[in-house]
Design an enzyme around this catalytic site. Structure first.
Site, short mmCIF file in Angstrom:
data_model
loop_
_atom_site.label_atom_id
_atom_site.label_comp_id
_atom_site.label_asym_id
_atom_site.label_seq_id
_atom_site.Cartn_x
_atom_site.Cartn_y
_atom_site.Cartn_z
N CYS A 279 1.45 -11.82 -5.66
CA CYS A 279 1.08 -13.20 -5.35
C CYS A 279 -0.26 -13.37 -4.65
CB CYS A 279 2.16 -13.83 -4.48
SG CYS A 279 3.73 -13.95 -5.33
N1 LIG Z 1 7.48 -11.16 -7.23
C1 LIG Z 1 7.45 -12.13 -6.34
O1 LIG Z 1 7.77 -11.90 -5.19
C2 LIG Z 1 7.02 -13.54 -6.71
C3 LIG Z 1 7.15 -14.52 -5.72
C4 LIG Z 1 6.80 -15.82 -6.04
C5 LIG Z 1 6.34 -16.14 -7.31
N2 LIG Z 1 6.22 -15.19 -8.26
C6 LIG Z 1 5.77 -15.61 -9.57
O2 LIG Z 1 6.85 -15.54 -10.49
C7 LIG Z 1 6.39 -15.18 -11.79
C8 LIG Z 1 7.10 -13.95 -12.28
O3 LIG Z 1 6.80 -12.88 -11.40
P1 LIG Z 1 7.68 -11.59 -11.28
O4 LIG Z 1 7.24 -10.94 -10.02
O5 LIG Z 1 9.12 -11.90 -11.46
O6 LIG Z 1 7.14 -10.76 -12.54
P2 LIG Z 1 7.79 -9.46 -13.21
O7 LIG Z 1 6.67 -8.76 -13.89
O8 LIG Z 1 8.64 -8.74 -12.23
O9 LIG Z 1 8.79 -10.04 -14.30
C9 LIG Z 1 8.39 -10.76 -15.40
C10 LIG Z 1 9.34 -10.43 -16.54
O10 LIG Z 1 8.99 -11.28 -17.63
C11 LIG Z 1 9.13 -10.54 -18.82
N3 LIG Z 1 8.36 -11.20 -19.86
C12 LIG Z 1 7.04 -11.15 -20.11
N4 LIG Z 1 6.72 -11.94 -21.14
C13 LIG Z 1 7.86 -12.52 -21.57
C14 LIG Z 1 8.19 -13.43 -22.59
N5 LIG Z 1 7.25 -13.92 -23.40
N6 LIG Z 1 9.47 -13.80 -22.73
C15 LIG Z 1 10.42 -13.30 -21.93
N7 LIG Z 1 10.18 -12.44 -20.92
C16 LIG Z 1 8.92 -12.05 -20.75
C17 LIG Z 1 8.66 -9.15 -18.45
O11 LIG Z 1 9.16 -8.18 -19.35
C18 LIG Z 1 9.25 -9.00 -17.05
O12 LIG Z 1 10.55 -8.45 -17.07
C19 LIG Z 1 4.87 -15.02 -11.64
O13 LIG Z 1 4.27 -16.24 -11.96
C20 LIG Z 1 4.69 -14.76 -10.17
O14 LIG Z 1 3.42 -15.14 -9.72
C21 LIG Z 1 6.56 -13.87 -7.97
#
Ligand SMILES: NC(=O)c1ccc[n+]([C@@H]2O[C@H](COP(=O)([O-])OP(=O)(O)OC[C@H]3O[C@@H](n4cnc5c(N)ncnc54)[C@H](O)[C@@H]3O)[C@@H](O)[C@H]2O)c1
Length: 448
Positions: A279
Site C-alpha cells: 500500500c
Molecule cells: N494487502 C493489504 O494489506 C491491502 C490493504 C488495503 C488495500 N489493499 C488493496 O487491495 C487490493 C488487493 O490487494 P491484495 O494485497 O489482496 O493483493 P494480492 O496480490 O494478495 O491478491 C490479489 C489476488 O487477485 C488475483 N487476481 C489477479 N487478477 C485477477 C483477475 N483478473 N481475476 C481474479 N483474480 C485475480 C491474484 O491471483 C491474487 O490472488 C489492492 O488494490 C491493494 O492495494 C491491500
C-alpha cells in the site's frame, strides 16, 4: 422505472438481511481471502474466484495461505458448505454481490495499472444481471468506480442504480495486527446512488461490526488514499528527522518515545530502511497521477516518496562508514547478514520490501549477502525481484554470526534471538532500534 429500481434494491437488501444472498469475492489474496472468510462467517453462501488455480485449490482443502486467516476456521467454513472457491468465472452469475479484490500496482513508469481491475470488471459484465451489487475494494484514485468500472459494466445495456448496484469500499487490513481484524476494523462504504448505498450498508453491515457510510464512491476512494498518504508523509518526516538528528548526535528513537507521552496532538511514526508493503509505497502515486488532470501537483506526496526512496542508500552509507571505522574493511569485500526480509514485523509478506533494495545495493557493490528471516524460509517469486526467488534464509547461529562482518537488522520480528546477535555479531546496523529497545545496545550497534 423508479419503482422497479426500488423493488430490486429492496429485494436485494431483504436477501442480504436474511442471509439468503450469495457473496462472490474476486481475487483471493491478502484482502480477498479474509473478506471471503468473513462473508461466510456472517452467514452468506460465499464463492471465491481467482485466476491463479492454486488459490481455490488450497482454499477448498481448507488450507490457508494468509496469516490473517486460520486453516482450522477456513476448513470449518469449507466443510459446512458455506465457502467454496473456483476459477470458473461463469459462476459469477450465481452471486448477488461480487466484490473485486484484485491488485492495483504501478507500471514501471510509476503510473496506475488498472489492468487487473478492468479485466475483472469485463468478466463480471459478461454475466451481469439485474439486482446484482458489484463492489470495488482495490485501492485506487478517486473517480475510478464512476469513470472506469461503471461504463464497463453499463456497456451491456444495464444501468447502475437502476438495474444493478455499484459501490466502493476501501480495504483496511493491517497484517500482523492481533488487536484488529476484518470484522472489527470499521469499514467505509459508498454506493453509486442511494439504492446502492442501502445495499452496501446491508452487505457490509452483516460482515463487519461498524459501517461508515459516505456520500459517494469518489469520497470512499479518497478516504483510502488519504489514510495512506498520511502514513507515507509521516514516515518520510521521521526518516528526515532521523538523518538530521543523527548528525546532531541525537537519537531519534529516544525523541519519539518521549514525544509520544504528549497526550494530544502527536502520533508516533517510526523511521526505517525504506517503505514496504503493497500500500504505502504505491497508493499515494495513484492520487499524484490523477491530480495532473486537475493541474494540481501533489508536492507532499512527491517529497515523501523522494525521502522514503532514498532511505536504503542512507542505510548502506551508514553501514559502509561503520565497517570502515571498525575494521577498515571495504563494503566490496564484506560479508553481510541481513536480519528480517519481509516488509513488516511478524509477517511473511515480502512485497515491495525495502530489504530487496538493500540486498541489490550491497551486492551491486560486491558484498556477500545472506539473510535470516524466521517468517520467510525461502524468497517467493515476486514481480519486481524475480532474481531472488528461491534464495533461502540461513539459520541464526554462532557460526553464521561469526562469519558476518556486519549484521544489518532490516525488520524487527519478535521471533529473532537478539541476545545472540548482541553477543556474537562483530557490528550491528540497526534500522529498527531492535537491540536498544531490548536493553541490548552497545558501542558495536549503529542505528541507521
Ligand atoms: N494487502 C493489504 O494489506 C491491502 C490493504 C488495503 C488495500 N489493499 C488493496 O487491495 C487490493 C488487493 O490487494 P491484495 O494485497 O489482496 O493483493 P494480492 O496480490 O494478495 O491478491 C490479489 C489476488 O487477485 C488475483 N487476481 C489477479 N487478477 C485477477 C483477475 N483478473 N481475476 C481474479 N483474480 C485475480 C491474484 O491471483 C491474487 O490472488 C489492492 O488494490 C491493494 O492495494 C491491500
Amino acid at each position: 422505472m423508479t419503482l422497479a429500481m426500488d423493488d430490486l434494491a429492496e429485494a436485494l437488501v431483504a436477501r442480504l438481511r436474511a442471509r439468503e444472498a450469495t457473496a462472490g469475492v474476486i481475487g483471493l489474496g491478502y484482502v480477498g481471502l479474509p473478506l471471503a472468510a468473513a462473508a461466510a462467517r456472517a452467514g452468506f453462501s460465499t464463492l471465491g474466484f481467482d485466476v491463479d488455480p492454486s488459490k481455490p485449490e488450497r482454499l477448498n482443502k481448507g488450507e490457508s495461505y494468509i496469516d490473517a486467516v486460520g486453516s482450522e476456521e477456513l476448513g470449518a467454513l469449507v466443510q459446512a458448505g458455506r465457502l467454496h472457491a473456483t476459477t470458473d468465472f461463469g459462476r459469477l452469475a450465481e452471486c448477488d454481490v461480487a466484490v473485486i479484490c484484485v491488485p492495483t500496482p504501478l507500471t514501471r513508469q510509476r503510473e496506475p495499472d488498472l489492468s487487473y481491475v478492468e479485466a475483472t470488471v469485463k468478466t463480471i459484465a459478461r454475466t451481469l444481471r439485474p439486482g446484482q451489487l458489484i463492489v470495488l475494494e482495490s485501492t485506487t484514485w478517486p473517480g475510478t468506480t464512476r469513470e472506469v468500472v461503471k461504463p464497463l459494466l453499463e456497456a451491456g445495456g444495464l444501468r447502475s442504480g437502476v438495474d444493478f448496484f455499484l459501490g466502493f469500499s476501501p480495504e483496511r487490513e493491517d497484517p500482523g495486527n492481533a488487536e484488529f481484524g476484518t470484522r472489527t476494523i470499521p469499514k467505509v462504504v459508498a454506493g453509486d446512488g442511494a439504492a446502492a448505498g442501502r445495499a452496501m450498508e446491508a452487505f457490509y453491515g452483516a460482515v463487519v461490526q461498524t459501517v461508515v457510510p459516505v456520500s459517494s464512491p469518489d469520497v470512499a476512494e479518497a478516504v483510502k488514499i488519504t489514510e495512506n498518504v498520511f502514513r507515507a508523509v509521516n514516515i518520510a518526516l521521521v526518516n528526515e528527522l532521523k538523518m538530521v538528528f543523527e548528525r546532531m548526535g541525537v537519537d531519534v528513537w529516544e525523541v519519539i518515545e518521549a514525544a509520544k507521552t504528549k497526550p494530544f496532538g502527536f502520533m508516533p511514526f517510526y523511521p526505517g530502511p525504506g517503505l514496504g508493503g503493497h500500500c504505502i509505497p504505491i497508493d499515494p502515486f495513484y492520487l499524484t497521477w490523477k491530480s495532473r488532470e486537475y493541474e494540481m501537483p501533489t508536492r507532499f506526496i512527491e517529497l515523501a516518496g523522494e525521502i522514503n526512496v532514498s532511505m536504503p542508500r542512507y542505510v548502506i552509507a551508514r553501514l559502509e562508514e561503520a565497517l570502515d571505522r571498525r575494521s577498515g574493511k571495504s563494503l566490496g569485500s564484506a560479508k553481510i547478514l541481513i536480519v528480517g526480509l519481509s516488509y513488516k514485523r511478524n509477517v511473511a509478506d515480502v512485497r515491495e520490501s525495502p530489504t530487496f533494495k538493500l540486498m541489490e545495493l550491497l551486492e551491486g557493490r560486491g558484498a556477500e549477502v545472506q539473510f535470516h528471516d524466521p517468517h520467510v524460509p525461502a524468497i517467493p517469486p515476486t514481480r519486481e525481484h524475480a532474481a531472488y526467488a528461491g534464495r533461502r534464509s540461513v539459520p541464526l547461529t554462532d557460526k553464521t554470526l561469526a562469519a558476518a562482518d556486519a549484521v544489518l537488522i532490516s525488520t524487527d520480528h519478535d521471533a529473532v534471538d537478539y541476545g545472540l546477535i548482541a553477543s556474537r555479531a562483530a557490528l550491528v546496523i540497526d534500522t529498527r532500534n531492535a537491540l536498544a529497545r531490548r536493553g541490548l545496545g552497545s558501542d558495536k550497534v549503529v542505528k541507521a
